[in-house]
Enzyme design. Structure first.
Site, PDB file in Angstrom:
ATOM      1  N   ASP A 204     -81.529  39.711 -31.883  1.00 53.16           N
ATOM      2  CA  ASP A 204     -82.763  39.615 -32.658  1.00 53.16           C
ATOM      3  C   ASP A 204     -82.790  38.154 -33.076  1.00 53.16           C
ATOM      4  OD1 ASP A 204     -84.492  39.326 -34.926  1.00 53.16           O
ATOM      5  OD2 ASP A 204     -84.545  41.498 -35.041  1.00 53.16           O
ATOM      6  N   HIS A 205     -83.721  37.399 -32.535  1.00 59.71           N
ATOM      7  CA  HIS A 205     -83.603  35.955 -32.723  1.00 59.71           C
ATOM      8  C   HIS A 205     -83.750  35.528 -34.185  1.00 59.71           C
ATOM      9  CE1 HIS A 205     -88.030  35.775 -32.604  1.00 59.71           C
ATOM     10  NE2 HIS A 205     -87.929  34.573 -33.128  1.00 59.71           N
ATOM     11  N   HIS A 267     -87.382  42.219 -36.605  1.00 57.33           N
ATOM     12  CA  HIS A 267     -87.186  41.044 -37.456  1.00 57.33           C
ATOM     13  C   HIS A 267     -87.292  41.349 -38.951  1.00 57.33           C
ATOM     14  CE1 HIS A 267     -87.554  39.296 -33.590  1.00 57.33           C
ATOM     15  NE2 HIS A 267     -88.845  39.150 -33.561  1.00 57.33           N
TER      16      HIS A 267
HETATM   17  C1  BG6 Z   1     -91.216  37.682 -31.308  1.00 52.81           C
HETATM   18  C2  BG6 Z   1     -92.507  38.426 -31.201  1.00 52.81           C
HETATM   19  O1  BG6 Z   1     -90.136  38.563 -31.324  1.00 52.81           O
HETATM   20  O2  BG6 Z   1     -91.215  36.919 -32.507  1.00 52.81           O
HETATM   21  C3  BG6 Z   1     -93.690  37.488 -31.248  1.00 52.81           C
HETATM   22  O3  BG6 Z   1     -92.529  39.150 -29.966  1.00 52.81           O
HETATM   23  C4  BG6 Z   1     -93.614  36.609 -32.476  1.00 52.81           C
HETATM   24  O4  BG6 Z   1     -94.920  38.209 -31.240  1.00 52.81           O
HETATM   25  C5  BG6 Z   1     -92.249  35.960 -32.588  1.00 52.81           C
HETATM   26  O5  BG6 Z   1     -94.634  35.623 -32.377  1.00 52.81           O
HETATM   27  C6  BG6 Z   1     -92.105  35.231 -33.920  1.00 52.81           C
HETATM   28  O6  BG6 Z   1     -90.940  34.480 -33.902  1.00 52.81           O
HETATM   29  P1  BG6 Z   1     -90.831  33.124 -34.711  1.00 52.81           P
HETATM   30  O7  BG6 Z   1     -89.439  32.662 -34.482  1.00 52.81           O
HETATM   31  O8  BG6 Z   1     -91.882  32.204 -34.172  1.00 52.81           O
HETATM   32  O9  BG6 Z   1     -91.110  33.478 -36.140  1.00 52.81           O
END
Ligand code: BG6
Length: 521
Positions: A204-205, A267
């Site tokens: 989960d990034h 997230h």
């Molecule tokens: C991704 C979603 O996991 O996270 C996207 O699929 C979203 O829709 C993105 O835009 C948001 O990530 P960050 O790091 O830009 O907040």
């Protein structure tokens, strides 16, 4: 209006900087399945290049890109170089570093379903000089989840997945992990048919973001806040992840996902569990993940009636975002013109445990909102307003602590101060901590940290099987509440606004209001 008050940053490193030592990393080979895809070009290769440039990679390593298209090592390298010019965190790309890095990149052409391709991969690995490069293997599945099962079975059959105590072999997978509990369970069964759960690293990034990791440091290394982190002191919590972008060219994916599956299930519940979990017994992966699961399990189950009261969904129609006209969601490419998919969700969750009983946690996320900002706001209980009521009116702002996850990464504390002058006037002011001011502009990309952790074999920042499944239970309960109910007029919002009015009503039930994410100048 709030007036900003700066604080002096204490930067004596003698007592302040603790830890930071990187573990010893063993040489290894990273095999990327889906090497022609977007993720490889935009995220994985730029992250590996950056780690290499900063001398954080193991002393020796190889990267093998596995994909169907015909390419040579040289043409793949050339393609990646072009991508790097666009996506590298540090520009321009350093030619000398690139040349040394490129020598470690190899291409293996093959179909994911073809046994022969895996034989080829196996043979390629045997050409790598030292034993650790052949035995320590990180398989990165940058492919559709529907192909996970096939690939895991194939690498198992070719003897690459379980080398019986020789070296280590790990699998890294990306979201989506299913689209509901049943499909997530099926996917997990596929992944663990041939691999042990300990070999599976689910990304989960958000967990790779510095500021998200800092939640634990902040909570458990500062006694003044630690003491306040409970129902006695906290009135409610707001977690906002707002995005200025629309769905763009991802309409096809988004039609299957929607904001609940795309952002909340993963997230946002991850951020919530770090904010609310109990202190783990150690920083070991299992200890931290045990606490996160425990927290997710204490979230009060939502019945369809609760969903109607506590969850607001929305979909944007055409509007202007920052002066730019945006089409409505139903007009986006690959979107059904009658779509009922939500591009916005706001919800109230209650956590039935000793620490948080009765404290509402409000979460909201959406596309085409006025700004891109993620933050957590801990709203403390007010003081009894007996002293200043005569002079300042009955409403006195309560203290609030804001953790800004992105952008303007930092933390602010809001408190009341006296307005200078001969009369009694009280006004909220803020103390700010900013990552940039304190540590400089060094913010590693989430993928850099996550790749390094996977190579090091530390699973703390990855999602465990029971975690992903528990999070799906929460999302599924909400979907059940929405089932068969098309969007109503109240659920639409103009692009460029803060979502449907119903989201304000949700907080108004308990006299609360949403706070706009802070803009720090
Ligand atoms: C991704 C979603 O996991 O996270 C996207 O699929 C979203 O829709 C993105 O835009 C948001 O990530 P960050 O790091 O830009 O907040």
């Amino acid at each position: 209006m709030l007036r900003a008050m700066s604080i002096m940053n204490l930067s004596e490193p003698s007592h302040g900087d603790i830890g930071g030592e990187r573990k010893n990393l063993t040489p290894c080979t990273i095999v990327i399945f889906g090497a022609s895809g977007d993720l490889t070009a935009r995220k994985l290769i730029p992250a590996l290049y950056q780690l290499f440039k900063e001398k954080q990679m193991p002393a020796d390593f190889r990267v093998v890109g596995f994909a169907r298209r015909e390419k040579t090592d040289a043409s793949w390298r050339q393609e990646l170089r072009t991508a790097l010019d666009q996506f590298s965190r540090t520009k321009p790309v350093d030619d000398k570093v690139w040349l040394a890095f490129a020598e470690k990149l190899f291409y293996c052409q093959g179909d994911l379903t073809d046994d022969v391709a895996y034989k080829k991969l196996e043979t390629q690995l045997t050409t790598f000089g030292s034993a650790p490069l052949r035995e320590n293997l990180l398989f990165y599945l940058a492919i559709s989840p529907s192909q996970f099962g096939e690939v895991v079975e194939q690498i198992h059959r070719s003897g690459l997945l379980n080398k019986e105590g020789v070296g280590w072999q790990r699998i890294v997978v990306e979201k989506p992990f299913g689209h509901d509990l049943a499909s997530a369970q099926a996917l997990n069964r596929e992944l663990t048919r041939y691999a042990h759960e300990q070999q599976v690293y689910r990304i989960d990034h958000y967990l790779g973001k510095e500021t998200v990791q800092n939640i634990l440091m902040f909570r458990f290394s500062n006694s003044i806040f630690e003491r306040l982190w409970n129902r006695e002191s906290v009135d409610h919590v707001q977690i906002t992840v707002s995005e200025k972008i629309g769905v763009g060219d991802r309409g096809g994916y988004y039609e299957e996902a929607g904001a609940l599956r795309d952002m909340v299930q993963n997230h946002m519940l991850q951020v919530l569990s770090l904010i609310a979990m109990e202190p783990p017994v150690s920083l070991e992966a299992e200890a931290v993940r045990d606490e996160k699961v425990k927290l997710l399990k204490s979230i009060r189950e939502l019945t369809p009636a609760d969903v109607a009261r506590q969850v607001v969904r929305g979909q944007y129609f055409a509007g202007s975002v920052g002066g730019q006209m945006r089409p409505g969601y139903r007009q986006e490419v690959k979107v059904n013109p009658d779509s009922n998919v939500e591009t916005y969700v706001a919800l109230k969750l209650l956590i039935d445990n000793w620490r948080w009983s009765g404290v509402p946690f409000y979460l909201r996320t959406g596309k085409n909102l006025p700004m891109s900002a993620s933050e957590v706001r801990i709203q403390f209980r007010p003081t009894p307003n007996v002293l200043f009521a005569a002079q300042c009116g009955s409403h006195l702002d309560a203290n609030a602590l804001t953790l800004r996850l992105q952008p303007n990464e930092g933390i602010s504390l809001r408190f009341n101060g006296k307005v200078p002058g001969t009369t009694i006037g009280v006004r909220p002011v803020r103390m700010h901590f900013s990552y940039d001011a304190e540590f400089g502009a060094y913010t590693p990309e989430a993928y850099e940290r996550l790749l390094l952790e996977a190579i090091a074999g530390d699973a703390t920042l990855f999602i465990r099987r029971d975690e992903v499944e528990t999070a799906w239970q929460i999302a599924d309960a909400i979907r059940t509440g929405w089932d068969g109910k098309p969007l109503t007029n109240r659920e639409f919002y103009a692009a460029g606004t803060w979502g449907p009015i119903a989201a304000d009503d949700l907080l108004a039930q308990l006299g609360h209001t949403w706070h706009e994410p802070q803009v720090i100048k």
